[in-house]
Design a protein around this motif. Sequence first.
Motif: not given
Length: 187
Positions: A79-98
Amino acid sequence: MLILVRHGQTGANARGLLCGRADLPLTDLGRHQARELAAALPRPSRVVSSPLRRARETAAALAPDAVEVDERWIEMDYGDLDGAVPADVDAGTWRRWRTDPDFVPAGGESLAAVGVRVREACHELADDAARGDVVVVSHVSPIKAAVAWALGVDDTTAWRMFLADAGVCRIDTGGPVPRLLTFSVAG
């Protein structure tokens, strides 16, 4: 044998970007990786590919005239994260996604949805793969989902795996349960 092949390198892979549904070509290195895969892998009875260009280009090196395209092997929709640098994705999103396989990034697809479509595709290929080599050229998320299917583990196990460009996984489907024989091995 069910042989799962991650496509060769793209420019986005080389830069470490999240590369979901963007339809990118292989780099020169990616084309070289595809040729090396073709030379190293046994001649398969079937070659199945994601519809995305990077997978189709890799698959064409393996079977120039006989690639079956199956939408279920397309990469996860970030979705909106396509093409993003992983380090630029906020920690809360990563935590929820994982931790939540049903989490859907804005405009994207959940890990659970990838798992459902890939398990269905694996079940359909299992009998053919038990009789001869079936190569599937796909992407990180669907291949990890297929490995989770083989191991009988939860979809979130995917976050504990690393799959290299042009990495090969082998799943034996000839017994009562699938067995993972190799993971992310160079062609």
